[in-house]
Motif scaffolding. Structure first.
Motif, PDB file in Angstrom:
ATOM      1  N   ILE A   1       0.834  -1.203   0.000  1.00 14.85           N
ATOM      2  CA  ILE A   1       0.000   0.000   0.000  1.00 14.85           C
ATOM      3  C   ILE A   1       0.871   1.257   0.000  1.00 14.85           C
ATOM      4  O   ILE A   1       0.568   2.254  -0.658  1.00 14.85           O
ATOM      5  CB  ILE A   1      -0.950  -0.005   1.219  1.00 14.85           C
ATOM      6  N   LYS A   2       1.974   1.217   0.732  1.00 16.72           N
ATOM      7  CA  LYS A   2       2.866   2.377   0.815  1.00 16.72           C
ATOM      8  C   LYS A   2       3.673   2.588  -0.464  1.00 16.72           C
ATOM      9  O   LYS A   2       4.093   3.714  -0.752  1.00 16.72           O
ATOM     10  CB  LYS A   2       3.854   2.187   1.974  1.00 16.72           C
ATOM     11  N   ALA A   3       3.877   1.532  -1.228  1.00 18.20           N
ATOM     12  CA  ALA A   3       4.857   1.552  -2.324  1.00 18.20           C
ATOM     13  C   ALA A   3       4.284   2.176  -3.596  1.00 18.20           C
ATOM     14  O   ALA A   3       4.119   1.509  -4.626  1.00 18.20           O
ATOM     15  CB  ALA A   3       5.343   0.130  -2.594  1.00 18.20           C
ATOM     16  N   GLN A   4       4.008   3.470  -3.554  1.00 20.82           N
ATOM     17  CA  GLN A   4       3.396   4.125  -4.702  1.00 20.82           C
ATOM     18  C   GLN A   4       4.303   4.103  -5.935  1.00 20.82           C
ATOM     19  O   GLN A   4       3.847   3.820  -7.040  1.00 20.82           O
ATOM     20  CB  GLN A   4       3.030   5.560  -4.343  1.00 20.82           C
ATOM     21  N   THR A   5       5.584   4.389  -5.751  1.00 22.77           N
ATOM     22  CA  THR A   5       6.496   4.429  -6.899  1.00 22.77           C
ATOM     23  C   THR A   5       6.707   3.050  -7.514  1.00 22.77           C
ATOM     24  O   THR A   5       6.594   2.897  -8.739  1.00 22.77           O
ATOM     25  CB  THR A   5       7.846   5.048  -6.486  1.00 22.77           C
ATOM     26  N   PRO A   6       7.009   2.000  -6.724  1.00 27.25           N
ATOM     27  CA  PRO A   6       7.131   0.667  -7.327  1.00 27.25           C
ATOM     28  C   PRO A   6       5.843   0.221  -8.027  1.00 27.25           C
ATOM     29  O   PRO A   6       5.903  -0.373  -9.107  1.00 27.25           O
ATOM     30  CB  PRO A   6       7.447  -0.235  -6.134  1.00 27.25           C
ATOM     31  N   ARG A   7       4.686   0.516  -7.435  1.00 30.23           N
ATOM     32  CA  ARG A   7       3.425   0.126  -8.072  1.00 30.23           C
ATOM     33  C   ARG A   7       3.259   0.829  -9.422  1.00 30.23           C
ATOM     34  O   ARG A   7       2.781   0.240 -10.384  1.00 30.23           O
ATOM     35  CB  ARG A   7       2.236   0.450  -7.165  1.00 30.23           C
ATOM     36  N   LYS A   8       3.660   2.094  -9.476  1.00 32.11           N
ATOM     37  CA  LYS A   8       3.575   2.836 -10.737  1.00 32.11           C
ATOM     38  C   LYS A   8       4.476   2.203 -11.789  1.00 32.11           C
ATOM     39  O   LYS A   8       4.086   2.058 -12.954  1.00 32.11           O
ATOM     40  CB  LYS A   8       3.962   4.290 -10.508  1.00 32.11           C
ATOM     41  N   HIS A   9       5.680   1.812 -11.397  1.00 32.82           N
ATOM     42  CA  HIS A   9       6.605   1.166 -12.334  1.00 32.82           C
ATOM     43  C   HIS A   9       6.025  -0.152 -12.838  1.00 32.82           C
ATOM     44  O   HIS A   9       6.097  -0.468 -14.031  1.00 32.82           O
ATOM     45  CB  HIS A   9       7.953   0.922 -11.650  1.00 32.82           C
ATOM     46  N   VAL A  10       5.468  -0.951 -11.921  1.00 27.93           N
ATOM     47  CA  VAL A  10       4.903  -2.248 -12.312  1.00 27.93           C
ATOM     48  C   VAL A  10       3.727  -2.053 -13.262  1.00 27.93           C
ATOM     49  O   VAL A  10       3.620  -2.734 -14.286  1.00 27.93           O
ATOM     50  CB  VAL A  10       4.465  -3.042 -11.057  1.00 27.93           C
ATOM     51  N   ARG A  11       2.838  -1.113 -12.922  1.00 24.12           N
ATOM     52  CA  ARG A  11       1.674  -0.872 -13.776  1.00 24.12           C
ATOM     53  C   ARG A  11       2.105  -0.425 -15.183  1.00 24.12           C
ATOM     54  O   ARG A  11       1.571  -0.889 -16.186  1.00 24.12           O
ATOM     55  CB  ARG A  11       0.757   0.174 -13.153  1.00 24.12           C
ATOM     56  N   THR A  12       3.080   0.485 -15.238  1.00 23.37           N
ATOM     57  CA  THR A  12       3.553   0.952 -16.546  1.00 23.37           C
ATOM     58  C   THR A  12       4.113  -0.195 -17.373  1.00 23.37           C
ATOM     59  O   THR A  12       3.840  -0.308 -18.569  1.00 23.37           O
ATOM     60  CB  THR A  12       4.628   2.039 -16.352  1.00 23.37           C
ATOM     61  N   ALA A  13       4.892  -1.069 -16.723  1.00 20.93           N
ATOM     62  CA  ALA A  13       5.468  -2.211 -17.444  1.00 20.93           C
ATOM     63  C   ALA A  13       4.378  -3.169 -17.914  1.00 20.93           C
ATOM     64  O   ALA A  13       4.410  -3.661 -19.045  1.00 20.93           O
ATOM     65  CB  ALA A  13       6.466  -2.943 -16.544  1.00 20.93           C
ATOM     66  N   LEU A  14       3.396  -3.438 -17.059  1.00 21.31           N
ATOM     67  CA  LEU A  14       2.315  -4.348 -17.429  1.00 21.31           C
ATOM     68  C   LEU A  14       1.465  -3.762 -18.551  1.00 21.31           C
ATOM     69  O   LEU A  14       1.095  -4.463 -19.500  1.00 21.31           O
ATOM     70  CB  LEU A  14       1.439  -4.658 -16.215  1.00 21.31           C
ATOM     71  N   GLU A  15       1.152  -2.479 -18.452  1.00 22.61           N
ATOM     72  CA  GLU A  15       0.324  -1.853 -19.482  1.00 22.61           C
ATOM     73  C   GLU A  15       1.039  -1.828 -20.829  1.00 22.61           C
ATOM     74  O   GLU A  15       0.392  -1.900 -21.879  1.00 22.61           O
ATOM     75  CB  GLU A  15      -0.063  -0.434 -19.062  1.00 22.61           C
ATOM     76  N   SER A  16       2.356  -1.750 -20.807  1.00 20.04           N
ATOM     77  CA  SER A  16       3.106  -1.740 -22.067  1.00 20.04           C
ATOM     78  C   SER A  16       3.040  -3.086 -22.775  1.00 20.04           C
ATOM     79  O   SER A  16       3.324  -3.181 -23.979  1.00 20.04           O
ATOM     80  CB  SER A  16       4.569  -1.375 -21.809  1.00 20.04           C
ATOM     81  N   MET A  17       2.682  -4.139 -22.034  1.00 20.70           N
ATOM     82  CA  MET A  17       2.632  -5.474 -22.620  1.00 20.70           C
ATOM     83  C   MET A  17       1.219  -5.944 -22.914  1.00 20.70           C
ATOM     84  O   MET A  17       1.035  -6.956 -23.580  1.00 20.70           O
ATOM     85  CB  MET A  17       3.297  -6.482 -21.675  1.00 20.70           C
ATOM     86  N   THR A  18       0.214  -5.243 -22.402  1.00 27.03           N
ATOM     87  CA  THR A  18      -1.147  -5.718 -22.601  1.00 27.03           C
ATOM     88  C   THR A  18      -1.576  -5.576 -24.040  1.00 27.03           C
ATOM     89  O   THR A  18      -1.041  -4.775 -24.799  1.00 27.03           O
ATOM     90  CB  THR A  18      -2.139  -4.956 -21.698  1.00 27.03           C
ATOM     91  N   ARG A  19      -2.584  -6.359 -24.400  1.00 25.23           N
ATOM     92  CA  ARG A  19      -3.087  -6.389 -25.756  1.00 25.23           C
ATOM     93  C   ARG A  19      -4.252  -5.422 -25.903  1.00 25.23           C
ATOM     94  O   ARG A  19      -5.026  -5.211 -24.976  1.00 25.23           O
ATOM     95  CB  ARG A  19      -3.551  -7.813 -26.076  1.00 25.23           C
ATOM     96  N   GLY A  20      -4.354  -4.814 -27.077  1.00 25.44           N
ATOM     97  CA  GLY A  20      -5.496  -3.952 -27.348  1.00 25.44           C
ATOM     98  C   GLY A  20      -5.549  -2.774 -26.392  1.00 25.44           C
ATOM     99  O   GLY A  20      -4.539  -2.137 -26.089  1.00 25.44           O
TER     100      GLY A  20
END
Length: 336
Positions: A33-52
């Protein structure tokens, strides 16, 4: 697909914080919950790989809004910041369907198909006429995956049935453009590959010649044959993909664009009419499953992907795993 060194460094440091805080599920959740920056990095990486349009990596229908821990924090608190344990899910799949479920067998082996490490089609098959998923060869992992992710919930079944009707029409339209070498063919193909329920299209490509006319209709068969030749399926272990079983890889005219529902959006070359160059894979695999059933791959691979797939199969208890060279358009038969 690995993350950047910067992102991996962040995740490693926050794993250390979980360990320092006691390594419990409570500590993991508090640090996450505290890890705002790591979560942002993970989300950006995941979104870059998602389809459509950033689709859920489980149902491939809704938008991926949540970062899901494939193995829940209750089971593995020290995997809270492990990159390979993160997938992008819609709120329904994450909070209503899967939640903290993580079934295992008597040996402690997870009974859910991990779409980032294996081919879901080994355990799940889509029945196009009903829109339902069935486990392959009564696979326990297939059954549990369907149950836990709610892959046969009514909205998904209706979505697949509607997608099947659209796919047949779109394939016929694409085929006419493709025959005329119209540049619009490539754009239509990409639009189809980016649409929801791409598992429907990939299930169509797996139909055997003896049954495809019954399933898709005789008028669609020539288009399906041409599509199958132009859009080879491939799977590279380690790429997040659609969990619904049949969504292997986004390809345009055979060029690998790895997806689970994810891909790295890479392209290999291109023609002057914007249609990429054909790059066919030519390896399949045969093996004996953990229950003793002879199996063979339902998709073709390049050599590195085949080697990765062989290692993944052996890790889950398969034996007699062999890489078999095949001609374009062919797949190996199971060896009894």
């Amino acid at each position: 697909m690995p993350v950047s060194d910067k992102t991996q460094g962040l995740l490693t440091r926050w794993t250390g914080r979980v360990r320092t805080a006691g390594g419990t599920s409570k500590a993991a959740r508090e640090q996450w919950i505290k890890a705002q920056t790591p979560r942002k990095h993970v989300r950006t990486a995941l979104e870059s790989m998602t389809r459509g349009a950033v689709r859920c990596m489980y149902c491939d229908d809704s938008r991926g809004t949540d970062i899901d821990h494939f193995q829940p924090l209750e089971n593995a608190p020290l995997r809270a910041f492990e990159w390979s344990n993160h997938l992008l899910a819609c709120s329904y799949c994450n909070s209503n369907a899967k939640r903290s479920q993580y079934p295992v067998n008597a040996d402690g082996v997870c009974l859910l198909v991990d779409p980032s490490a294996e081919d879901p089609a080994d355990h799940l098959q889509l029945l196009l006429k009903s829109g339902l998923y069935d486990p392959v060869d009564e696979s326990a992992r297939g059954e549990e995956t369907i149950r836990v992710f709610g892959l046969n919930r009514p909205d998904l079944v209706k979505g697949r049935l509607d997608a099947f009707v659209r796919a047949c029409s779109n394939l016929r339209d694409w085929h006419r453009l493709h025959q005329d070498a119209d540049p619009e063919a490539g754009r239509l193909a990409q639009a189809l590959l980016d649409s929801p329920f791409i598992d429907v299209v990939h299930a169509m490509t797996r139909l055997k010649p003896g049954v495809e006319a019954t399933v898709v209709g005789q008028a669609t068969v020539p288009a399906l044959v041409a599509w199958r030749a132009a859009h080879r399926l491939s799977f590279r272990v380690g790429q997040p993909r659609v969990c619904g079983g049949a969504a292997d890889t986004n390809c345009i005219d055979g060029v690998v664009d790895d997806t689970l529902a994810g891909d790295d959006r890479s392209r290999v070359g291109g023609r002057s009419n914007d249609e990429p160059v054909i790059a066919m894979q030519n390896y399949g695999l045969t093996w004996t499953g953990p229950t003793g059933t002879p199996r063979s791959s339902a998709v073709a691979y390049d050599k590195p992907s085949a080697q990765d797939r062989k290692a993944a199969l052996e890790r889950v208890g398969c034996t007699s795993v062999e890489i078999v060279a095949v001609r374009p358009g062919e797949l190996p038969e199971p060896r009894g």
